[in-house]
Design a protein around this motif. Structure first.
Motif, PDB file in Angstrom:
ATOM      1  N   ALA A   1       0.835  -1.206   0.000  1.00  0.00           N
ATOM      2  CA  ALA A   1       0.000   0.000   0.000  1.00  0.00           C
ATOM      3  C   ALA A   1       0.868   1.254   0.000  1.00  0.00           C
ATOM      4  O   ALA A   1       0.558   2.248  -0.667  1.00  0.00           O
TER       5      ALA A   1
ATOM      6  N   TYR B   1      -4.120   3.884  -5.303  1.00  0.00           N
ATOM      7  CA  TYR B   1      -4.165   3.561  -3.871  1.00  0.00           C
ATOM      8  C   TYR B   1      -5.584   3.731  -3.330  1.00  0.00           C
ATOM      9  O   TYR B   1      -6.134   2.834  -2.677  1.00  0.00           O
TER      10      TYR B   1
ATOM     11  N   ASP C   1       2.068   1.690  -3.464  1.00  0.00           N
ATOM     12  CA  ASP C   1       0.966   2.163  -4.318  1.00  0.00           C
ATOM     13  C   ASP C   1       0.717   3.644  -4.096  1.00  0.00           C
ATOM     14  O   ASP C   1       0.512   4.412  -5.050  1.00  0.00           O
TER      15      ASP C   1
END
Length: 342
Positions: free
Chosen positions: A272, A283, A275
């Motif tokens: 994450a 995201y 991202d």
């Protein structure tokens, strides 16, 4: 989970020895019973003295120049949610440290005597700490600072009034101070959060000192290498070089999850973080695409990290660049502080 790797500080008043850093890591042991102390440990043992650590690291520096780091510091900070998964923080974190250092060596694109680097090829010492204190760069301290400045000025004025060099009402000043103390946005146990205040809750984390040179004191192993992982021709010979931090962080997170059967939410994952940095819109799209219970947990994690939830888009239409820019600053701070564990 928050990871950081930093080289030994050199130059100026910094020592060439690891002794100052070892002394710093001993601060929690001051004034507590022997049976309650945390000791240095590594892949071979559980209770090394500070003298042994200093001797081993300082003597393992063959052919390193004065301006080259002799050791690296790795800090591993599990989130509060991750720490809840551990039944015994010290024992579990020692177990985890030994596993993640296996991930550390596999991130080197190097060979020693024609073989990949193994856990027995490195010299390291680790220590568990259980407390943290608020720093001047913490969000809570920074947002409380305007109130702190006003309070300090009022206290200085009170002393001047007491000395007779300033006219005014001491009682009125004290009432104003009380109101400011109560109005400060961040408090802990009823008190305004200030720099140096000890943080509540389980703050267990890991400090690792790892020698720049391998255990034989002949090969340099730098996790600070600017080369990710590559092969290069040097003097007509193909040489492997580099350290893949991305691989290390990813594997270390996976090792934690596997070791402790931890179910990681997207919002607290290393993927994450990548991202968010590379493609914020993707995201947020991924967040919105999570199953309902996973999305709710993700928003809860972000909320506890201080991210403004009211600004988070609730559908694809709201994924405007303006909204993302507003959120980016808050999430950037949360990531850097490790408060959302990514």
């Amino acid at each position: 989970m928050y990871f950081s790797i930093s080289a030994q500080s050199l130059g100026g008043h910094f020592s060439q020895s690891v002794s100052d850093f070892v002394a710093y890591l001993e601060k929690e042991n001051q004034g507590i019973a022997l049976e309650e102390r945390e000791y240095f440990f590594n892949q071979y043992g559980d209770a090394y003295s500070t003298q042994q650590v200093i001797k081993d690291i300082d003597s393992n520096t063959a052919k390193l120049k004065k301006n080259e780091p002799k050791f690296y510091s790795i800090i591993v900070s599990p989130s509060k949610r991750e720490l809840k998964q551990l039944q015994n923080s010290s024992k579990a974190l020692k177990r985890y440290t030994r596993e993640l250092m296996k991930d550390y060596v596999t991130a080197f694109n190097r060979e020693i005597n024609g073989n990949p680097v193994t856990i027995n090829d490195i010299k390291y010492y680790a220590k568990i700490e259980h407390t943290r204190h608020f720093k001047g760069t913490d969000k809570q301290v920074m947002e409380n600072q305007p109130f702190a400045s006003k309070i300090l000025k009022l206290k200085q004025d009170i002393r001047k009034i007491e000395r007779g060099t300033l006219e005014g009402s001491i009682k009125k000043h004290k009432r104003t101070i009380a109101k400011l103390e109560h109005s400060a946005p961040h408090r802990q146990n009823g008190k305004r959060i200030v720099q140096g205040m000890r943080k509540d809750g389980n703050q267990s984390h890991i400090h690792i000192i790892v020698s720049r040179k391998d255990a034989s004191n002949s090969v340099s192993l730098s996790p600070g290498s600017k080369y990710k992982a590559s092969d290069v021709m040097i003097d007509g010979k193909l040489v492997k070089r580099g350290f893949d931090r991305d691989s290390f962080f990813s594997k270390a997170e996976q090792t934690f999850d596997k070791t402790f059967a931890y179910k990681r939410n997207y919002a607290e994952s290393y993927v994450a973080k990548k991202d968010f940095i590379k493609n914020p819109k993707f995201y947020f799209s991924t967040l919105l695409g999570l199953p309902t219970h996973e999305r709710a947990l993700a928003f809860k994690i972000l909320g506890k990290a201080g991210v403004p939830l009211a600004s988070i888009p609730t559908n694809q239409v709201q994924l405007a660049l303006k909204t993302i820019r507003i959120l980016k600053r808050g999430i950037d701070i949360a990531i850097k502080s490790g408060s959302i564990g990514i």
